[in-house]
Design a protein around this motif. Structure first.
Motif, PDB file in Angstrom:
ATOM      1  N   HIS A  81       3.191   1.782   7.170  1.00  0.00           N
ATOM      2  CA  HIS A  81       3.498   0.869   5.799  1.00  0.00           C
ATOM      3  C   HIS A  81       3.182   2.792   4.662  1.00  0.00           C
ATOM      4  CE1 HIS A  81       2.618  -3.141   7.278  1.00  0.00           C
ATOM      5  NE2 HIS A  81       1.941  -2.735   7.885  1.00  0.00           N
ATOM      6  N   ALA A  82       2.422   3.088   4.913  1.00  0.00           N
ATOM      7  CA  ALA A  82       2.183   3.970   3.947  1.00  0.00           C
ATOM      8  C   ALA A  82       2.231   5.149   4.172  1.00  0.00           C
ATOM      9  CB  ALA A  82       0.247   3.898   3.762  1.00  0.00           C
ATOM     10  N   THR A  83       1.859   6.588   3.023  1.00  0.00           N
ATOM     11  CA  THR A  83       1.684   7.419   3.368  1.00  0.00           C
ATOM     12  C   THR A  83      -0.090   7.637   3.491  1.00  0.00           C
ATOM     13  OG1 THR A  83       3.497   8.117   1.452  1.00  0.00           O
ATOM     14  CG2 THR A  83       1.295   9.795   1.949  1.00  0.00           C
ATOM     15  N   ARG A  90       8.046  10.407  -6.952  1.00  0.00           N
ATOM     16  CA  ARG A  90       8.712   9.013  -5.774  1.00  0.00           C
ATOM     17  C   ARG A  90       8.289   9.265  -3.695  1.00  0.00           C
ATOM     18  NH1 ARG A  90      11.352   5.252  -7.925  1.00  0.00           N
ATOM     19  NH2 ARG A  90      12.586   4.858  -6.406  1.00  0.00           N
ATOM     20  N   LEU A  91       7.591  10.200  -4.447  1.00  0.00           N
ATOM     21  CA  LEU A  91       7.372  10.409  -2.598  1.00  0.00           C
ATOM     22  C   LEU A  91       5.752   9.861  -1.732  1.00  0.00           C
ATOM     23  CD1 LEU A  91       7.817  14.297  -2.987  1.00  0.00           C
ATOM     24  CD2 LEU A  91       9.886  13.106  -1.783  1.00  0.00           C
ATOM     25  N   LEU A  92       5.733   8.829  -2.436  1.00  0.00           N
ATOM     26  CA  LEU A  92       4.747   8.497  -1.252  1.00  0.00           C
ATOM     27  C   LEU A  92       5.455   6.949  -1.140  1.00  0.00           C
ATOM     28  CD1 LEU A  92       1.118   8.370  -4.032  1.00  0.00           C
ATOM     29  CD2 LEU A  92       2.468  10.164  -1.909  1.00  0.00           C
ATOM     30  N   GLY A  93       4.913   6.732   0.228  1.00  0.00           N
ATOM     31  CA  GLY A  93       4.943   5.472   0.906  1.00  0.00           C
ATOM     32  C   GLY A  93       5.871   5.174   1.911  1.00  0.00           C
ATOM     33  N   ALA A  94       5.606   4.722   3.291  1.00  0.00           N
ATOM     34  CA  ALA A  94       5.914   5.252   4.474  1.00  0.00           C
ATOM     35  C   ALA A  94       7.591   5.231   4.479  1.00  0.00           C
ATOM     36  CB  ALA A  94       5.984   4.322   5.904  1.00  0.00           C
ATOM     37  N   VAL A 131       1.039  -0.938   0.113  1.00  0.00           N
ATOM     38  CA  VAL A 131      -0.619   0.244  -0.251  1.00  0.00           C
ATOM     39  C   VAL A 131       0.853   1.136   0.016  1.00  0.00           C
ATOM     40  CG1 VAL A 131      -1.564   1.325   1.302  1.00  0.00           C
ATOM     41  CG2 VAL A 131      -1.234  -1.160   0.984  1.00  0.00           C
ATOM     42  N   ALA A 132       0.423   1.942  -1.285  1.00  0.00           N
ATOM     43  CA  ALA A 132       1.810   3.067  -1.232  1.00  0.00           C
ATOM     44  C   ALA A 132       0.975   4.495  -0.853  1.00  0.00           C
ATOM     45  CB  ALA A 132       2.261   3.482  -2.801  1.00  0.00           C
ATOM     46  N   VAL A 133      -0.166   4.345  -0.676  1.00  0.00           N
ATOM     47  CA  VAL A 133      -1.238   5.688   0.172  1.00  0.00           C
ATOM     48  C   VAL A 133      -2.122   4.826   0.108  1.00  0.00           C
ATOM     49  CG1 VAL A 133      -1.787   6.193  -2.171  1.00  0.00           C
ATOM     50  CG2 VAL A 133      -1.894   8.118  -0.424  1.00  0.00           C
ATOM     51  N   LEU A 185      -3.214  12.575  11.764  1.00  0.00           N
ATOM     52  CA  LEU A 185      -2.973  10.939  11.550  1.00  0.00           C
ATOM     53  C   LEU A 185      -2.136  11.059  10.118  1.00  0.00           C
ATOM     54  CD1 LEU A 185      -5.334   8.747  13.460  1.00  0.00           C
ATOM     55  CD2 LEU A 185      -3.550   9.693  13.843  1.00  0.00           C
ATOM     56  N   ALA A 186      -2.896  11.819   8.650  1.00  0.00           N
ATOM     57  CA  ALA A 186      -2.175  12.616   7.711  1.00  0.00           C
ATOM     58  C   ALA A 186      -1.021  13.211   7.667  1.00  0.00           C
ATOM     59  CB  ALA A 186      -3.102  12.992   7.229  1.00  0.00           C
ATOM     60  N   ASP A 187      -0.459  12.800   5.835  1.00  0.00           N
ATOM     61  CA  ASP A 187       0.786  13.604   5.256  1.00  0.00           C
ATOM     62  C   ASP A 187       0.596  14.502   4.718  1.00  0.00           C
ATOM     63  OD1 ASP A 187       2.818  11.093   6.775  1.00  0.00           O
ATOM     64  OD2 ASP A 187       1.541   9.447   5.765  1.00  0.00           O
ATOM     65  N   VAL A 188      -0.428  13.791   3.953  1.00  0.00           N
ATOM     66  CA  VAL A 188      -1.014  14.579   3.495  1.00  0.00           C
ATOM     67  C   VAL A 188      -2.345  15.353   3.374  1.00  0.00           C
ATOM     68  CG1 VAL A 188      -1.443  15.040   0.630  1.00  0.00           C
ATOM     69  CG2 VAL A 188       0.666  14.004   0.533  1.00  0.00           C
ATOM     70  N   VAL A 189      -2.648  16.170   3.378  1.00  0.00           N
ATOM     71  CA  VAL A 189      -4.591  17.149   3.091  1.00  0.00           C
ATOM     72  C   VAL A 189      -4.536  17.629   2.360  1.00  0.00           C
ATOM     73  CG1 VAL A 189      -6.144  18.239   4.836  1.00  0.00           C
ATOM     74  CG2 VAL A 189      -4.035  17.094   5.761  1.00  0.00           C
TER      75      VAL A 189
END
Length: 308
Positions: free
Chosen positions: A141-143, A256-260, A112-114, A171-175
Motif C-alpha cells: 500500500h505505501a512507501t 507525488r512520489l509517495l505511495g506504492a 497510508v501514503a508512507v 524493505l524500505a524505499d527511502v532510507v
C-alpha cells in the motif's frame, strides 16, 4: 485522505545542559518525525508505547497539540520511557535510555501514503520484529521509510543488530542514515561506499547526513546528489536528523512520489527532484538546530523563515 503512519518510540528527553541545568522535553526519534510531518500539514498517525502517567500526558499533549493522531492502544505501557540527553558545549548530544517498546495494532490500507519507522523501536525486542513484519505487509500500500538512528547504549553491539537493520533497509524505499550510524555499523568502511551498497539492496533513495557538512543522496539508478548544510548558529542538535527525515518525506509527498503506486517513479527520481527534496529537508533541520530541543517548524514558519 492519505496519511503518514509512523511506528516507534515516544518518550521524555531529560536534557542535561552543559551549564548544569536539567529540563524535560517530549522526544523519541519516530515521534519527532511524526511531529515534523504534522506541523507541515500532513495527516499523521503515530503508533507508539506510552504510559498513562504524567510523562505520558506530557508527550501525548505535545503531539496532539500539533495534530499528531495517536493510534489507539498507544498508551498501554506501564510507564513512559525516558532518555537522558547530555549536551556538550557545542550543542551535540549523547544519550542513555530507560525504554520499553511494543507496537499497538495498526491498520494498513491504501490510505497510508508512507509508513515510517526507525531507531530503538525498530530494533529493540519484541517491537523490532513486529516493525519488520508491518513494513513488509505495508509495501502493498505505501512507501516505506526507515532511519536506523542508532543508539548503541541501548541497542548493544553493532554485530547484534546489523543484520536486522540491513533487513529493514532492504524493505524500505527511502532510507536516511547519519555518518555516525554508518561509522558504528561499519567501522572499517567509507561511509559513502556503505550507502551505495545499501542503495543496491532494495531502497530507491538512501540519504547520508553528515551534520554541519551537509548530506549526500544516492539512488538505486546511480544518481548521486550532494547538498551543503545551511549556515546557522547551533543551539543544540536534538531532533535535527528526525526533522530532516520529516522534511524529506514532505518534499517527496509534494513531488507525488509517495505511495506504492508511485514506487517505480520514486526509483527513477532525477537529480533535480532529489536535490530539491534534500535542500528542503536541510533547511528544516537547520531551523531545528537553531532552537532548543526537537522543535520543528510549521509550514507557515518554513515559508517565512530564512536560514543562513
Amino acid at each position: 485522505m492519505t496519511h503518514a503512519l509512523v511506528i516507534g518510540e515516544a518518550l521524555v528527553d531529560v536534557v542535561h545542559a552543559a551549564d548544569g541545568t536539567v529540563t524535560e522535553h517530549p522526544g523519541g526519534s519516530p515521534a519527532n518525525v511524526a511531529l515534523g510531518l504534522a506541523r507541515l500539514g500532513r495527516h499523521t498517525e503515530l503508533a507508539t508505547w506510552l504510559g498513562k502517567d504524567a510523562r505520558g500526558r506530557l508527550v501525548s499533549d505535545h503531539l496532539t497539540a500539533s495534530g499528531v493522531h495517536l493510534v489507539p492502544g498507544s498508551d498501554h505501557a506501564e510507564r513512559t520511557s525516558t532518555s537522558q540527553a547530555t549536551l556538550a558545549a557545542d550543542g551535540s548530544a549523547t544519550y542513555t535510555f530507560d525504554l520499553t517498546s511494543r507496537v499497538p495494532e495498526v491498520a494498513l490500507d491504501d490510505t497510508v501514503a508512507v509508513l515510517h519507522s526507525g531507531s530503538i523501536g525498530a530494533t529493540l525486542a519484541p517491537g523490532g520484529a513486529a516493525v519488520a513484519e508491518i513494513a513488509a505487509a505495508a509495501r502493498e500500500h505505501a512507501t516505506i521509510s526507515y532511519d536506523p538512528n542508532a543508539r548503541p547504549t541501548i541497542m548493544g553491539a553493532a554485530d547484534s543488530v546489523r543484520g536486522h537493520i540491513e533487513h529493514l533497509v532492504s524493505l524500505a524505499d527511502v532510507v536516511k542514515v547519519s555518518d555516525e550510524d554508518i561509522a558504528w555499523l561499519y567501522p572499517d568502511d567509507d561511509d559513502i561506499d556503505a550507502v551505495r551498497r545499501w542503495s543496491r539492496s532494495g531502497p530507491s533513495v538512501v540519504i547520508l547526513t553528515r551534520g554541519g557538512t551537509g548530506s549526500v543522496g544516492v539512488t538505486a539508478t546511480g544518481v548521486e546528489v550532494e547538498v551543503p548544510a545551511p549556515r546557522v548558529d547551533v543551539v543544540d542538535t536534538v531532533g535535527a536528523g528526525d526533522s530532516y527525515m520529516s522534511g524529506l518525506l514532505d518534499a517527496l509527498w509534494t513531488a507525488r512520489l509517495l505511495g506504492a503506486k508511485r514506487r517505480d517513479a520514486l526509483t527513477l527520481i532525477d537529480a533535480d527532484t532529489l536535490r530539491t527534496a534534500m535542500e528542503r529537508a536541510a533547511r528544516i533541520a537547520a531551523i531545528v538546530v537553531s532552537r532548543a530541543g526537537a522543535n520543528p517548524p510549521t509550514r507557515k514558519e518554513l515559508e517565512n523563515e530564512v536560514v543562513g
